[in-house]
Scaffold this active site. Structure first.
Site, PDB file in Angstrom:
ATOM      1  N   THR A 289       0.811  -1.222   0.000  1.00 58.08           N
ATOM      2  CA  THR A 289       0.000   0.000   0.000  1.00 58.08           C
ATOM      3  C   THR A 289       0.837   1.261   0.000  1.00 58.08           C
ATOM      4  O   THR A 289       0.324   2.344  -0.311  1.00 58.08           O
ATOM      5  CB  THR A 289      -0.933   0.036   1.222  1.00 58.08           C
ATOM      6  OG1 THR A 289      -0.139   0.038   2.421  1.00 58.08           O
ATOM      7  CG2 THR A 289      -1.868  -1.169   1.233  1.00 58.08           C
TER       8      THR A 289
ATOM      9  N   CYS B 290      -2.745   0.008  14.665  1.00 62.25           N
ATOM     10  CA  CYS B 290      -3.639   0.439  13.586  1.00 62.25           C
ATOM     11  C   CYS B 290      -4.807  -0.538  13.449  1.00 62.25           C
ATOM     12  O   CYS B 290      -4.606  -1.759  13.392  1.00 62.25           O
ATOM     13  CB  CYS B 290      -2.870   0.529  12.268  1.00 62.25           C
ATOM     14  SG  CYS B 290      -3.900   1.108  10.884  1.00 62.25           S
TER      15      CYS B 290
ATOM     16  N   ARG C 294       4.059   6.748   3.144  1.00 58.44           N
ATOM     17  CA  ARG C 294       3.266   7.905   3.576  1.00 58.44           C
ATOM     18  C   ARG C 294       2.425   7.507   4.787  1.00 58.44           C
ATOM     19  O   ARG C 294       2.158   6.324   5.021  1.00 58.44           O
ATOM     20  CB  ARG C 294       2.363   8.405   2.452  1.00 58.44           C
ATOM     21  CG  ARG C 294       1.295   7.431   2.013  1.00 58.44           C
ATOM     22  CD  ARG C 294       0.456   7.978   0.854  1.00 58.44           C
ATOM     23  NE  ARG C 294      -0.636   7.102   0.505  1.00 58.44           N
ATOM     24  CZ  ARG C 294      -0.547   6.057  -0.311  1.00 58.44           C
ATOM     25  NH1 ARG C 294       0.616   5.756  -0.851  1.00 58.44           N
ATOM     26  NH2 ARG C 294      -1.598   5.309  -0.575  1.00 58.44           N
TER      27      ARG C 294
ATOM     28  N   CYS D 206      -0.466   6.710   7.362  1.00 60.17           N
ATOM     29  CA  CYS D 206      -1.807   6.133   7.306  1.00 60.17           C
ATOM     30  C   CYS D 206      -2.836   7.169   7.738  1.00 60.17           C
ATOM     31  O   CYS D 206      -2.668   7.827   8.769  1.00 60.17           O
ATOM     32  CB  CYS D 206      -1.873   4.912   8.223  1.00 60.17           C
ATOM     33  SG  CYS D 206      -3.503   4.160   8.375  1.00 60.17           S
TER      34      CYS D 206
ATOM     35  N   CYS E 103      -4.874   5.568  11.204  1.00 57.50           N
ATOM     36  CA  CYS E 103      -4.302   5.508  12.558  1.00 57.50           C
ATOM     37  C   CYS E 103      -3.419   6.703  12.898  1.00 57.50           C
ATOM     38  O   CYS E 103      -2.987   6.851  14.031  1.00 57.50           O
ATOM     39  CB  CYS E 103      -3.506   4.219  12.749  1.00 57.50           C
ATOM     40  SG  CYS E 103      -1.929   4.146  11.852  1.00 57.50           S
TER      41      CYS E 103
ATOM     42  N   TRP F 183      19.723  16.751  47.456  1.00 55.86           N
ATOM     43  CA  TRP F 183      18.276  16.803  47.228  1.00 55.86           C
ATOM     44  C   TRP F 183      17.939  17.794  46.125  1.00 55.86           C
ATOM     45  O   TRP F 183      17.185  17.479  45.185  1.00 55.86           O
ATOM     46  CB  TRP F 183      17.533  17.200  48.517  1.00 55.86           C
ATOM     47  CG  TRP F 183      16.031  17.174  48.343  1.00 55.86           C
ATOM     48  CD1 TRP F 183      15.193  16.139  48.618  1.00 55.86           C
ATOM     49  CD2 TRP F 183      15.207  18.232  47.820  1.00 55.86           C
ATOM     50  NE1 TRP F 183      13.894  16.483  48.310  1.00 55.86           N
ATOM     51  CE2 TRP F 183      13.872  17.761  47.816  1.00 55.86           C
ATOM     52  CE3 TRP F 183      15.455  19.523  47.356  1.00 55.86           C
ATOM     53  CZ2 TRP F 183      12.798  18.530  47.363  1.00 55.86           C
ATOM     54  CZ3 TRP F 183      14.390  20.292  46.892  1.00 55.86           C
ATOM     55  CH2 TRP F 183      13.075  19.800  46.902  1.00 55.86           C
TER      56      TRP F 183
ATOM     57  N   TYR G 246      16.413  16.759  42.541  1.00 55.15           N
ATOM     58  CA  TYR G 246      15.071  17.211  42.177  1.00 55.15           C
ATOM     59  C   TYR G 246      15.107  17.918  40.824  1.00 55.15           C
ATOM     60  O   TYR G 246      14.223  17.729  39.976  1.00 55.15           O
ATOM     61  CB  TYR G 246      14.540  18.143  43.265  1.00 55.15           C
ATOM     62  CG  TYR G 246      13.080  18.511  43.107  1.00 55.15           C
ATOM     63  CD1 TYR G 246      12.075  17.623  43.487  1.00 55.15           C
ATOM     64  CD2 TYR G 246      12.703  19.759  42.603  1.00 55.15           C
ATOM     65  CE1 TYR G 246      10.732  17.957  43.367  1.00 55.15           C
ATOM     66  CE2 TYR G 246      11.366  20.104  42.474  1.00 55.15           C
ATOM     67  CZ  TYR G 246      10.384  19.204  42.846  1.00 55.15           C
ATOM     68  OH  TYR G 246       9.063  19.538  42.712  1.00 55.15           O
TER      69      TYR G 246
ATOM     70  N   ASP H 201      14.993  12.614  51.320  1.00 58.26           N
ATOM     71  CA  ASP H 201      13.724  13.333  51.371  1.00 58.26           C
ATOM     72  C   ASP H 201      12.839  12.779  52.490  1.00 58.26           C
ATOM     73  O   ASP H 201      12.709  11.554  52.654  1.00 58.26           O
ATOM     74  CB  ASP H 201      13.007  13.192  50.024  1.00 58.26           C
ATOM     75  CG  ASP H 201      11.709  13.967  49.969  1.00 58.26           C
ATOM     76  OD1 ASP H 201      11.742  15.155  49.620  1.00 58.26           O
ATOM     77  OD2 ASP H 201      10.656  13.372  50.279  1.00 58.26           O
TER      78      ASP H 201
END
Length: 513
Positions: free
Chosen positions: A29, A37, A62, A64, A67, A442, A446, A462
């Site tokens: 295709t 899909c 290319r 779809c 989907c 810490w 973070y 912590d």
């Protein structure tokens, strides 16, 4: 998924866990799809597999139309990996190639353009230009289908250098001209670009009626209540606000972007209805910022995470598994602005979340740049680091030692001593941060977790983490077993310390449609 046969089994079962992890091209295709899909599964001998959409496009396939493989969540692999390829992919997603070219990308990575080209092509089947081109094409499709902007403006807003390049790319990837792509969405007046108010705005030269509406996809379960609650507890007045009640909240914030300013709105409702996406609306001063703004929102809400891989590793742990089962789909929120997050981390040193919010509000009011016009309670952009590097900060009512730390961190970010770009070397950045006076493990950890989006950070010092470990009878030494997803383990521990029944959904199924 290490072999093509196992990938084909994922395609046969339409396994959405692998959307964005790989793509398949169908030789008969000429189209490429996501693994989930819904179309008839092609024969094995007619399928080719590709690690990126750009690689499938480069092979002549290319997209779809059914989907829409270009709209899948990004691969969580790029967040985990700290090598050249992972860093490059994070930077390309942030629009670095569009703004600075391949030479700019290579300079940020510390490699030559040829090395970057060779390594990306060898592993991903496409170089940085092709990867950026695929992203521009997706941005163009979004603008064509959600705004009434003239095609010429869409071309340049999406990052294309010329209208001819834009037309050729859209035809090649979507097998339609830009006008045909827009008409397919607007046919019958149902698509956003075809609604009467949008057509009227276009006729008068106007832009999008009320921002650019987007559906930001994620994979697996998404603990929207916990994510929105995490952000709501940390809202800084003037820069952020949360409207509504748990289950139907809207998070809004200002954005400081490369070409201008913006406001992002993200709706909790569709996620709590199980739609597979968060609804977002972006109000941008310059539409060239669309790609960057989308990526920043995705990072903030951790939409490219792989909850299946996280649950597989953490759920098997005898101590942590009970928390993972109780709160499936828990995310590790990132940051919409890395520099802002770094300053907020310093503000949060040794104070409560509420106190850090108050300090943040004072900082914004004193040094933030006002918006041209307030939007609700949103009034400012977060202060720039070069401004804070020279600011007295007396308005904060903090000890001089902590004010000095803010200035030091801001200066390090402003002059490049510490780099918090999406593709920054995380180990190098953490070392640079720890070398700054007033920045301890810490604070640096973070920043690494949220500003750099590292999924494998653990903060054993912590207070909340220690409390959470005590609740489940675990020891900090066990955290090594949770690699490479320790950031998610950390959030499970934090959530466990204040665990309350999750709010019931206030949205009816399909409310996000």
């Amino acid at each position: 998924m290490t072999t093509e046969d196992s990938r084909y089994e994922a395609v046969r079962s339409r396994d959405a866990r692998f959307d964005g992890v790989f793509f398949l091209g169908v030789r008969t295709t000429g189209i490429y799809c996501r693994p989930s899909c819904p179309a008839v599964t092609p024969k094995r001998e007619n399928v080719r597999f590709y690690p990126t959409a750009a690689a499938a496009q480069a092979a002549g396939f290319r997209a779809c139309r059914r989907c829409r493989p270009d709209a899948v969540p990004g691969s969580a692999e790029w967040n985990v990996r700290a090598d050249l390829v992972g860093r490059a992919m994070r930077m390309i997603s942030d629009g670095v190639v569009d703004r600075e070219g391949v030479a700019g990308l290579a300079q940020r990575l510390g490699y030559s353009p040829r090395q970057v080209q060779r390594q990306l092509t060898a592993e991903l089947g496409a170089g940085p230009v092709a990867l950026a081109r695929a992203q521009r094409a997706h941005t163009a499709r979004v603008l064509l289908q959600t705004t009434p902007l003239p095609v010429t403006q869409v071309a340049f807003a999406a990052g294309f250098a010329s209208v001819r390049q834009f037309n050729d790319t859209v035809r090649e990837i979507y097998a339609r001209t830009p006008s045909e792509l827009r008409a397919a969405s607007a046919r019958g007046g149902h698509g956003p670009a075809g609604r009467p108010e949008a057509r009227e705005a276009a006729a008068h030269g106007g832009g999008a009626v009320a921002g650019v509406p987007l559906r930001l996809a994620y994979r697996g379960e998404y603990a929207a209540g916990q994510v929105f609650g995490f952000l709501e507890r940390r809202v800084i007045p003037g820069v952020e606000e949360v409207l509504g009640t748990p289950g139907s909240r809207i998070y809004r914030r200002t954005l400081n972007l490369p070409y201008g300013t913006g406001i992002a709105e993200v709706d909790e409702c569709p996620a709590r209805s199980g739609t597979g996406w968060l609804e977002c609306r972006l109000h941008l001063g310059d539409l060239r910022d669309l790609t960057t703004a989308v990526q920043r929102v995705r990072r903030l809400f951790d939409l490219d995470a792989d909850p299946f891989a996280v649950a597989e590793r953490l759920g098997d742990d005898t101590a942590l598994g009970q928390l993972v089962a109780r709160t499936p789909g828990l995310r590790s929120p990132g940051a919409a602005d890395a520099h802002e997050l770094a300053i907020r981390a310093v503000l949060g040193q040794q104070v409560t979340v509420g106190a850090a919010r108050t300090l943040g509000g004072r900082l914004v009011a004193a040094y933030g740049k006002p918006l041209a016009a307030p939007d609700g309670t949103l009034t400012h952009l977060f202060p720039e680091v070069d401004v804070l590097a020279e600011a007295p900060l007396g308005e904060l009512g903090m000890p001089e030692s902590r004010r000095r730390t803010i200035r030091t961190v801001a200066a390090a970010l402003a002059d490049g001593t510490a780099v918090l770009d999406p593709g920054a070397d995380r180990e190098e950045t953490e070392r640079a941060l720890l070398a700054l006076p007033g920045v301890g493990p810490w604070t640096a950890g973070y920043m690494r977790m949220r500003a750099l989006g590292d999924p494998d950070v653990f903060l054993p010092g912590d207070v909340g983490v220690r409390h959470g470990l005590t609740l489940i009878g675990a020891d900090p030494a066990q955290a090594d077993q949770w690699r490479p997803w320790r950031s998610y383990a950390l959030h499970h521990l934090w959530y466990a310390t204040g665990l309350t029944p999750p709010p019931a959904p206030n949205c009816a199924p399909g409310a996000g449609e």
